[in-house]
Structure formats: C-alpha cells, structure tokens
Write a protein that holds these residues in place. Structure first.
Motif: not given
Length: 425
Positions: A327, A372, A322-325, A406, A375
């Motif tokens: 990296k 945070s 997912n892009e919000n994780l 997630k 997931s």
C-alpha cells in the motif's frame, strides 16, 4: 449503508414526492429523503438522499444529494459502472439534466437524447504533489451526453455517448505560481484546457456503446464501457481496458411462479483494467505511458468520497484490502489492475424471488504498488425475498454473502429483514 463487521441492526427510512406522468402541467416538483440508521459496534445515522428537484418539460434541476449511477450499464445486477457506480454516499451537488431519453420530434421520435451537467462538493484531501499539504474542500464536476437510435416500435435500439468527471479544487494553493482563481480553474476543468502542458484536476470517464433487442418474451441488452483518463501531469487514451456486459431479461418479471422454477433475468460481465497503457504518450516520454486508475497525482483521496470509491467497487479503498498487501500513502486504492468475471441470476420459485451474484477477479495491485503474486478473489451473494399477503404484501428478505481469497479478509455474513413500501395519497 452496511457496517463492515460485527452484528448490527440496520434501518432505512425513505419518503419521496415523485413526478406525476399524467399531470399536464409543464412544471412539476419532486423531493426525497432517505435516512440510514445503524446500531452495532457503534451507532451511525446519516442521510443518503436529501434533495429537491423541479422539472420543466424534459429538463430537471436538482439540488441536494441523490443516489446515482453514470454510464450505459445494467443498474440491478451489475458489478458497478466504471466512472460512477453509486457505491459511495451521494455528495451534495447541483445538477441540470434531461434524466430520461427525450425523443426528438423532428426525427419522428427515431432519435432521443439524455444529458446531465452537475457540480458537487467532496471532502478535503491531503495533497500529494503541490505547494501545500492539504486543501479543505475538493469538488466533483460531472457531465454526460447519450443518444438513442430507435424507439419503442423498433426491435433494435442503439445507444451511445460519453461521461466526463473531474476532481479539482485548491489550485490557488496547490499551484500558486499560476495565479489561478477558482473561476479560471473551473474553466480549465470543464473544457479540459491545458495549462503549461498539464490538466487541471484529475479526470476520468467512459465512452459507452450499447444495443437492445426485444422479442416476444425476452429483452437483450449488450454494452461496452471504454475508459479514458486525463489526470494532472499525464494523459491516457486507452481503448483496451473497459467493461463488457450482456443482460437477458423477461418482458415481465414473474412473482407468482408457484412450484415452478423460472428464470427472470441473467447477466454476465467481463472487466479488464490491466493495461493502463497509452501507446502514444505525451511528448513521447515513457513517464506518461502508464496510468493509475481511480488514483490521483495530486489528491491522496483519489476517486473517492467518504473513503468509498466513486467508481467500480472492484477497485476498493486500500483500507479494505488485506493488511499484507503493498500500500502506498499517496494512493486511494492499492488495486486497480483487475481482470474480473461477474454474473447474476434472478429467478422465481415458490412465490419467492431469488437473486444470486458471483464475482471472480484476478488482482495485480497498481503500477506503483504491484502485488508480488496475483491476489485471486471470489465474492458470492444469495438473496431471497417474499411478499406476504397476510401482512398486506410486506416483503420479507434474507441474504447470505461471502468473500474468500487473497484480496479481502475472508468473511461471511447473514442478513434478515422486512421491507414495506407504498403510496401516500
């Protein structure tokens, strides 16, 4: 082999020349080619298998690219072997091996061995730590040795052994101060010899232990893969992380089950890579206490080929999550701290073979890019295949697959296909 999104048509075409077990000749040869074609959002054509091999007695020499998996693990329903899972496209390589367990006559066939030694070519990689920004080629060195205690006459067999892999290349550019030629770098890679307290290349492997038990109707297979890792600038011997599995399978799979629902095999696995801690770090320094499985301090490509992980598929490329994780640009995967339970069931009903797979994982990211919050992820797969007598036993397949949680974008897919195979005399 399967596109990530959109509607697509996929074709897989293979032709293999196989060894004849009834042939008394000491030397035989084999070859294989498999072509993959995809048409969807874009067209794609490539080879997975493209190899030629020769066998003298139990020893085989193979040149080319051929699908493979390394380690003691179930090969059909597993979540993936830790070191080499077969989830990435096979790389071109040269391999000498004893591919099947070879009984030792002087032990009355009580002991058998299998082994391999190979070197392959990977992609170029951006350099994270070194005197250059990029090397045009990297290489994968692999070797393994396994021992089987017991033979087909024994109800119980014990299997144990190890595999060792290392990604290396470009040392003359990365560390020019050491004046390392390619041959000297290769010697350090295959032996694990240190140079100025550092390993050459990025190393990963497993120490495996397994046992099989056969009774009248069922076979039982239990296995454990234990991770060891020795990357450049750090060293880890971690015996708390690894893959555990058990598989129960009928002695012969039942296709003609009629109206009866029959279980053919069942598998459950437990994976943990959360710890990654070396309780005895080099020089007693805290900097060496934590590892970074499937990533590298040198090569940003990490443990991958064609942007797909070489190791367990449960630790994917950061481009798939997912892009919000979080990296990091220096890491191949942003998720290698995993606890997962995976299961699979194969059954027969109405003359149809049905396979169900399910995985539940708790994912914490990496120590460099921690998530945070955990997931959690669920992945499900249902596949059915039926051989049609009226079509000369052509197999019709259908599948339904889903990811929700997630770690990955939520997705569902449906496939339907036709498969035909046979021998050409």
């Amino acid at each position: 082999m399967i596109p990530l999104n959109g509607t697509f048509a996929n074709g897989q075409f293979a032709l293999n020349k196989i060894y004849n077990p009834s042939n008394p000749r000491a030397f035989q040869w084999s070859a294989g080619v498999e072509l993959i074609t995809n048409y969807g959002n874009k067209a794609d054509v490539f080879f997975t298998d493209l190899f030629v091999a020769g066998k003298a007695g139990p020893v085989e020499l193979m040149v080319g690219q051929k699908k493979n998996m390394t380690g003691l693990v179930d090969s059909l329903m597993t979540s993936g072997s830790l070191a080499v899972s077969g989830n990435s496209r096979p790389m071109p390589r040269v391999q000498i091996s004893i591919p099947d367990f070879f009984p030792l006559a002087f032990t009355n066939d009580f002991l058998a061995v299998k082994a391999s030694y190979s070197d392959g070519i990977l992609d170029g990689s951006r350099i994270v730590y070194g005197s250059t920004d990029y090397v045009s080629s990297t290489y994968l060195h692999q070797k393994s040795f396994y021992l089987r205690i017991g033979n087909h006459r024994n109800k119980i067999n014990i299997l144990t052994g190890f595999n060792h892999q290392a990604i290396w290349g470009g040392e003359d550019q990365i560390m020019p101060v050491y004046n390392l030629t390619r041959s000297k770098a290769y010697w350090h890679v295959i032996t694990g010899k240190t140079l100025d307290y550092k390993k050459i290349g990025t190393h990963f492997g497993t120490i495996d232990l397994a046992a099989t038990y056969k009774d009248r109707n069922w076979n039982y297979y239990i296995y454990r893969q234990n991770i060891y890792e020795t990357g450049s600038l750090f060293k880890i011997n971690n015996f708390s992380d690894g893959l555990n599995g058990i598989k129960i399978q009928r002695n012969s799979q039942i296709y003609k089950s009629g109206n009866h629902f029959i279980i053919n095999s069942f598998l459950v696995e437990f994976l943990s890579t959360q710890n990654q801690t070396n309780t005895n770090p080099d020089f007693g320094l805290l900097i060496f206490e934590k590892g970074n499985y499937f990533n590298s301090l040198i090569y940003s490509n990490g443990w991958s080929y064609k942007n797909r992980g070489i190791g367990t598929p449960l630790s994917p490329s950061k481009n798939l999550t997912n892009e919000n994780l979080p990296k990091s640009g220096t890491e191949f995967t942003n998720n290698n701290r995993i606890t997962a339970v995976h299961s699979g069931v194969s059954a027969s009903w109405l003359n149809t073979v049905i396979t169900v797979r399910a995985t539940y994982s708790v994912n914490k990211g990496t120590y460099i890019s921690p998530f945070s919050n955990n997931s959690n992820q669920v992945s499900l797969g249902l596949n059915a295949e039926k051989r049609i007598k009226q079509l000369n036993y052509t197999t019709v397949t259908a599948g339904l697959y889903s990811d929700f949680g997630k770690l990955y974008p939520n997705a569902t897919s449906f496939t339907i296909g036709v498969r035909r195979s046979g021998y050409i005399n």
